[in-house]
Design a protein around this motif. Structure first.
Motif, PDB file in Angstrom:
ATOM      1  N   GLY A  14      43.103  27.245  42.142  1.00 25.03           N
ATOM      2  CA  GLY A  14      42.513  28.580  42.789  1.00 25.03           C
ATOM      3  C   GLY A  14      41.479  28.662  41.524  1.00 25.03           C
ATOM      4  N   LEU A  15      39.796  29.182  41.452  1.00 23.40           N
ATOM      5  CA  LEU A  15      39.181  29.310  40.640  1.00 23.40           C
ATOM      6  C   LEU A  15      38.758  30.352  39.908  1.00 23.40           C
ATOM      7  CD1 LEU A  15      35.989  28.175  39.996  1.00 23.40           C
ATOM      8  CD2 LEU A  15      35.458  29.669  41.995  1.00 23.40           C
ATOM      9  N   TYR A  16      39.445  30.168  38.637  1.00 21.72           N
ATOM     10  CA  TYR A  16      39.759  31.101  37.255  1.00 21.72           C
ATOM     11  C   TYR A  16      38.933  31.929  36.540  1.00 21.72           C
ATOM     12  CZ  TYR A  16      42.866  33.169  33.190  1.00 21.72           C
ATOM     13  OH  TYR A  16      42.939  34.451  33.299  1.00 21.72           O
ATOM     14  N   PHE A  17      38.961  33.204  36.829  1.00 25.12           N
ATOM     15  CA  PHE A  17      37.893  34.038  36.094  1.00 25.12           C
ATOM     16  C   PHE A  17      38.346  34.625  34.708  1.00 25.12           C
ATOM     17  CE2 PHE A  17      35.988  33.396  40.117  1.00 25.12           C
ATOM     18  CZ  PHE A  17      34.398  32.852  39.710  1.00 25.12           C
ATOM     19  N   GLY A  18      38.164  33.948  33.425  1.00 22.60           N
ATOM     20  CA  GLY A  18      39.940  34.758  32.379  1.00 22.60           C
ATOM     21  C   GLY A  18      38.608  35.698  31.585  1.00 22.60           C
ATOM     22  N   LEU A  19      39.077  36.326  31.427  1.00 24.23           N
ATOM     23  CA  LEU A  19      38.621  36.909  30.733  1.00 24.23           C
ATOM     24  C   LEU A  19      38.004  37.426  29.639  1.00 24.23           C
ATOM     25  CD1 LEU A  19      37.890  40.670  30.928  1.00 24.23           C
ATOM     26  CD2 LEU A  19      40.150  41.057  29.429  1.00 24.23           C
ATOM     27  N   GLY A  20      38.875  36.329  28.620  1.00 22.58           N
ATOM     28  CA  GLY A  20      38.061  35.826  27.649  1.00 22.58           C
ATOM     29  C   GLY A  20      37.256  33.985  27.220  1.00 22.58           C
ATOM     30  N   ASN A  21      36.799  34.332  29.135  1.00 22.34           N
ATOM     31  CA  ASN A  21      36.384  32.986  28.939  1.00 22.34           C
ATOM     32  C   ASN A  21      34.451  32.964  29.565  1.00 22.34           C
ATOM     33  OD1 ASN A  21      38.468  31.500  29.230  1.00 22.34           O
ATOM     34  ND2 ASN A  21      38.688  31.019  31.459  1.00 22.34           N
ATOM     35  N   ALA A  22      34.116  32.014  29.140  1.00 19.90           N
ATOM     36  CA  ALA A  22      32.550  32.590  29.441  1.00 19.90           C
ATOM     37  C   ALA A  22      32.316  31.774  30.742  1.00 19.90           C
ATOM     38  CB  ALA A  22      31.531  31.408  28.767  1.00 19.90           C
ATOM     39  N   LEU A  23      33.280  31.023  31.406  1.00 19.53           N
ATOM     40  CA  LEU A  23      32.953  30.335  32.433  1.00 19.53           C
ATOM     41  C   LEU A  23      34.629  30.443  33.329  1.00 19.53           C
ATOM     42  CD1 LEU A  23      31.246  26.883  31.484  1.00 19.53           C
ATOM     43  CD2 LEU A  23      30.088  28.912  32.084  1.00 19.53           C
ATOM     44  N   ALA A  24      34.359  30.017  34.620  1.00 21.51           N
ATOM     45  CA  ALA A  24      35.238  29.882  35.641  1.00 21.51           C
ATOM     46  C   ALA A  24      35.261  28.508  35.180  1.00 21.51           C
ATOM     47  CB  ALA A  24      35.144  29.850  37.139  1.00 21.51           C
ATOM     48  N   GLU A  25      37.213  28.481  35.766  1.00 25.28           N
ATOM     49  CA  GLU A  25      37.203  27.098  35.986  1.00 25.28           C
ATOM     50  C   GLU A  25      38.429  26.836  36.723  1.00 25.28           C
ATOM     51  OE1 GLU A  25      40.752  26.775  32.400  1.00 25.28           O
ATOM     52  OE2 GLU A  25      40.741  28.726  32.286  1.00 25.28           O
ATOM     53  N   GLN A  26      38.579  25.877  37.021  1.00 28.82           N
ATOM     54  CA  GLN A  26      39.669  25.724  38.243  1.00 28.82           C
ATOM     55  C   GLN A  26      40.747  25.282  37.863  1.00 28.82           C
ATOM     56  OE1 GLN A  26      38.519  22.303  40.765  1.00 28.82           O
ATOM     57  NE2 GLN A  26      35.439  22.495  40.418  1.00 28.82           N
ATOM     58  N   ASN A  83      34.315  41.170  31.438  1.00 32.57           N
ATOM     59  CA  ASN A  83      34.023  39.567  32.050  1.00 32.57           C
ATOM     60  C   ASN A  83      33.288  38.978  32.717  1.00 32.57           C
ATOM     61  OD1 ASN A  83      35.141  37.420  33.705  1.00 32.57           O
ATOM     62  ND2 ASN A  83      37.414  38.121  34.157  1.00 32.57           N
ATOM     63  N   THR A  84      32.796  38.467  31.591  1.00 36.77           N
ATOM     64  CA  THR A  84      31.846  37.678  31.694  1.00 36.77           C
ATOM     65  C   THR A  84      31.252  36.310  32.016  1.00 36.77           C
ATOM     66  OG1 THR A  84      31.659  36.842  29.010  1.00 36.77           O
ATOM     67  CG2 THR A  84      30.646  38.973  28.762  1.00 36.77           C
ATOM     68  N   ALA A  85      32.425  36.089  32.834  1.00 39.58           N
ATOM     69  CA  ALA A  85      32.718  34.553  33.490  1.00 39.58           C
ATOM     70  C   ALA A  85      32.068  34.715  34.891  1.00 39.58           C
ATOM     71  CB  ALA A  85      34.171  34.133  33.348  1.00 39.58           C
ATOM     72  N   PHE A  86      32.044  36.242  35.019  1.00 45.42           N
ATOM     73  CA  PHE A  86      30.962  36.154  36.373  1.00 45.42           C
ATOM     74  C   PHE A  86      29.907  36.269  36.359  1.00 45.42           C
ATOM     75  CE2 PHE A  86      33.956  40.183  38.495  1.00 45.42           C
ATOM     76  CZ  PHE A  86      35.183  39.146  37.904  1.00 45.42           C
ATOM     77  N   ASP A  87      28.854  35.793  35.178  1.00 43.45           N
ATOM     78  CA  ASP A  87      27.866  36.114  35.016  1.00 43.45           C
ATOM     79  C   ASP A  87      27.717  34.494  35.190  1.00 43.45           C
ATOM     80  OD1 ASP A  87      27.360  38.097  33.522  1.00 43.45           O
ATOM     81  OD2 ASP A  87      27.778  38.113  31.970  1.00 43.45           O
ATOM     82  N   THR A  92      27.373  40.314  39.073  1.00 46.76           N
ATOM     83  CA  THR A  92      26.594  42.127  38.481  1.00 46.76           C
ATOM     84  C   THR A  92      27.369  42.919  38.183  1.00 46.76           C
ATOM     85  OG1 THR A  92      25.223  42.739  39.857  1.00 46.76           O
ATOM     86  CG2 THR A  92      24.405  41.523  38.116  1.00 46.76           C
ATOM     87  N   GLU A  93      28.900  43.186  38.211  1.00 46.08           N
ATOM     88  CA  GLU A  93      29.244  43.721  38.771  1.00 46.08           C
ATOM     89  C   GLU A  93      30.510  43.916  37.027  1.00 46.08           C
ATOM     90  OE1 GLU A  93      30.101  45.949  40.791  1.00 46.08           O
ATOM     91  OE2 GLU A  93      28.578  44.855  42.385  1.00 46.08           O
ATOM     92  N   ILE A  94      30.819  45.290  36.740  1.00 45.66           N
ATOM     93  CA  ILE A  94      31.245  45.031  35.538  1.00 45.66           C
ATOM     94  C   ILE A  94      33.124  45.409  35.628  1.00 45.66           C
ATOM     95  CG2 ILE A  94      31.551  46.461  33.423  1.00 45.66           C
ATOM     96  CD1 ILE A  94      28.974  47.132  33.092  1.00 45.66           C
ATOM     97  N   PHE A  95      34.088  44.546  35.336  1.00 47.27           N
ATOM     98  CA  PHE A  95      35.726  43.944  35.583  1.00 47.27           C
ATOM     99  C   PHE A  95      35.975  44.246  34.575  1.00 47.27           C
ATOM    100  CE2 PHE A  95      39.087  41.909  37.188  1.00 47.27           C
ATOM    101  CZ  PHE A  95      39.096  43.029  38.347  1.00 47.27           C
ATOM    102  N   LYS A  96      36.886  44.607  34.129  1.00 43.49           N
ATOM    103  CA  LYS A  96      38.049  44.564  32.878  1.00 43.49           C
ATOM    104  C   LYS A  96      38.998  43.521  33.077  1.00 43.49           C
ATOM    105  CE  LYS A  96      36.050  48.477  31.106  1.00 43.49           C
ATOM    106  NZ  LYS A  96      36.292  49.514  30.171  1.00 43.49           N
ATOM    107  N   ALA A 134      32.492  41.631  46.245  1.00 43.40           N
ATOM    108  CA  ALA A 134      33.639  42.269  47.433  1.00 43.40           C
ATOM    109  C   ALA A 134      35.080  42.953  46.773  1.00 43.40           C
ATOM    110  CB  ALA A 134      33.999  41.715  48.867  1.00 43.40           C
ATOM    111  N   SER A 135      35.059  41.794  45.789  1.00 49.48           N
ATOM    112  CA  SER A 135      36.675  42.105  45.552  1.00 49.48           C
ATOM    113  C   SER A 135      36.989  43.106  44.520  1.00 49.48           C
ATOM    114  CB  SER A 135      37.521  40.676  45.233  1.00 49.48           C
ATOM    115  OG  SER A 135      36.759  40.543  44.078  1.00 49.48           O
ATOM    116  N   VAL A 136      36.601  42.922  43.469  1.00 46.64           N
ATOM    117  CA  VAL A 136      36.284  44.277  42.352  1.00 46.64           C
ATOM    118  C   VAL A 136      35.374  45.107  43.014  1.00 46.64           C
ATOM    119  CG1 VAL A 136      35.971  42.265  40.896  1.00 46.64           C
ATOM    120  CG2 VAL A 136      34.075  43.579  41.625  1.00 46.64           C
ATOM    121  N   ASN A 137      35.460  46.079  43.903  1.00 48.08           N
ATOM    122  CA  ASN A 137      34.587  47.443  44.440  1.00 48.08           C
ATOM    123  C   ASN A 137      35.710  48.132  45.012  1.00 48.08           C
ATOM    124  OD1 ASN A 137      31.763  46.976  43.282  1.00 48.08           O
ATOM    125  ND2 ASN A 137      31.092  45.689  45.419  1.00 48.08           N
TER     126      ASN A 137
END
Length: 137
Positions: A14-26, A83-87, A92-96, A134-137
């Motif tokens: 999976g492509l993981y967007f962790g809350l404490g991560n700056a980037l997504a990781e496989q 979650n800043t990994a979205f950047d 630009t969605e804000i997700f916690k 789509a998934s965070v809205n």
């Protein structure tokens, strides 16, 4: 879950967007495949943060440009962090919370891919941004 004798243990990418991560990781997540079918059960709790409550998970199937994605995430409205990994994907969605995207095969519609999908036009970033939106809205 399937019966014990019908299970094959494995991993699902999976492509993981962790809350404490700056980037997504496989990242690989523990999973179980039911033999003689394509049904896969993915244990995302192990891959998320240790404080993730299994009952607080949400799941969604998102379709973008005729491709299917399985999205699992957590959400904590009271958290001061976003979650800043979205950047990295211009989302630009804000997700916690944490989010992971699993990719389905184009040809085997219920089979998960074992690597990142290849997009014919090279628009990976745009497709993933649309899945996140789509998934965070």
């Amino acid at each position: 879950m399937p019966e014990l004798e019908d299970m094959t243990h494995g991993m699902t990418l999976g492509l993981y967007f962790g809350l404490g991560n700056a980037l997504a990781e496989q990242k690989n997540f523990l999973s179980v495949l039911k033999r003689y079918s394509n049904k896969r059960f993915i244990d995302v709790r192990i891959g998320f943060r240790s404080d993730t409550d299994a009952n607080a998970l949400y799941r969604a199937q998102v379709v973008v440009n005729q491709r299917k994605y399985y999205v699992v995430g957590t959400y904590d409205q009271s958290s001061p962090n976003i979650n800043t990994a979205f950047d990295a994907y211009d989302c630009t969605e804000i997700f916690k919370g944490d989010v992971v995207i699993f990719f389905f095969s184009v040809y085997g519609s219920e089979r998960f891919l074992e690597s990142m999908p290849r997009y014919p036009t090279g628009q990976e970033k745009e497709a993933i941004r649309r899945v996140l939106t789509a998934s965070v809205n």
